[in-house]
Design a protein around this motif. Structure first.
Motif: not given
Length: 371
Positions: A116-139
């Protein structure tokens, strides 16, 4: 033409670059074929497995049963209706809290089935790079969907297809032109979860038997093969024009004794005079010339090289070929008689040397120059 092609394939100008390119190409193939899968599951105690639902967002999705064995991950769940996009999922994190380094891989491979499941989501969480670092994101999150069936099958997702989900970009107020780059050397954790489903009544199940970072070398090998083939064609073409031009430009024009006439040459080149006068001697050698002229074999070779840019044998053969052309045009001697008259021991040897030098056989040359 045939002789020139054979000469090209034997030439160091072709063999050395081709050998070098072949070694590099085989090195690339061997290196990437030896890249083993980075197996996440079945696990050998390197990862922790955490199941989660949408309760933090006010949802009421429920994981009815969860199990992690040596060879199987099972999650039986039911999606609730209190949250707009209900979800449940599984998060995989390294035990030692270090990042997963997947730089040598370009796919994430799963063996999975859904009830009863025909679709799933796949996610990779990485350390912030580039502009993301300036936003102090944790991942930083990169995500994609995968359609699955109710039969156990293996699927591979191209890692390059993973992008930021729209909701995550909106939540973190990312600018439209900042899509970020996926740093495969610093993957913090992997999430596998349900995708949106309007059916919240039936119980659903996910079963996973294999998760790994893998490498598909098809595109790399095709590109490398085309570059290798193009390089071979380029090198062959360069060597062909180089040797054909060298062959045309290295024709020797000398004054020799065609009819009892000896060309005068400077004293220091007495050896050239002797060769010009005695080219018809079949066993004419450097040793014999040295004995007759008093000039060392080394100096004879040096004089020929400096004046005609070739070795003794080539110089002698070209004198003989030049004289043979005169006989072919101006006399009725047969080809065998001409061969012996100019110093060859056999007609077949003469034919080979003549064709290699003039690109046509003696008989073809005589026919082409008939009046």
């Amino acid at each position: 033409m045939k002789q020139l092609v054979i000469k090209i394939f034997k030439s160091k100008y072709l063999l050395i670059p081709v050998l070098t390119a072949s070694i590099i190409f085989m090195g690339i193939v061997i290196y990437y074929c030896r890249v083993n899968d980075l197996i996440i599951f079945p696990d050998k105690g390197n990862y922790t497995f955490f199941f989660y639902n949408d309760e933090p967002n006010g949802g009421n999705s429920n994981i009815l049963n969860q199990s992690v064995s040596d060879s199987l991950l099972i999650m039986k769940y039911q999606l609730g209706d209190k949250f707009q996009s209900p979800y449940v999922g599984l998060s995989i994190t390294p035990v030692d809290e270090t990042a997963i380094d997947a730089r040598r891989f370009n796919e994430l491979t799963l063996t999975i089935k859904g009830q009863n499941t025909d679709r799933i989501g796949i996610s990779l969480y990485t350390t912030p790079t580039g502009f993301h670092k300036k936003q102090t994101l944790e991942e930083t999150l990169f995500h994609s969907f995968l359609n699955i069936s109710n039969e156990l099958k293996t699927y591979s997702i191209n890692i390059k297809h993973l992008k930021h989900p729209d909701w995550w970009e909106d939540y973190n107020q990312l600018p439209e032109n900042d899509k970020g780059t996926l740093d495969l050397s610093k993957i913090l954790h992997i999430n596998i979860g349900s995708a949106y489903s309007s059916n919240t009544e039936k119980d659903k199940t996910l079963e996973i038997t294999y998760i790994a970072f893998t490498r598909d070398n098809t595109k790399l090998f095709v590109i490398a093969g085309l570059i290798y083939l193009g390089f071979l064609i380029l090198i062959f073409t360069i060597v062909y024009f180089y040797l054909s031009g060298k062959n045309r430009n290295s024709k020797i024009v000398v004054e020799y004794k065609p009819v009892d006439k000896i060309t005068e040459v400077p004293k220091e080149e007495e050896c050239i005079k002797y060769i010009n006068s005695n080219y018809s001697i079949s066993d004419l050698t450097l040793e014999k010339i040295s004995e007759e002229t008093g000039i060392s074999q080394r100096n004879i070779t040096k004089v020929i090289k400096e004046r005609y840019d070739c070795n003794f044998k080539t110089y002698l053969n070209r004198i003989r070929i030049n004289e043979s052309k005169r006989f072919l045009i101006q006399s009725d001697l047969n080809i065998g008689e001409i061969a012996f008259k100019i110093g060859f021991n056999s007609q077949s040897h003469f034919n080979r040397v003549f064709k290699n030098e003039i690109q046509v056989s003696p008989s073809e040359y005589r026919e082409a120059h008939k009046y």
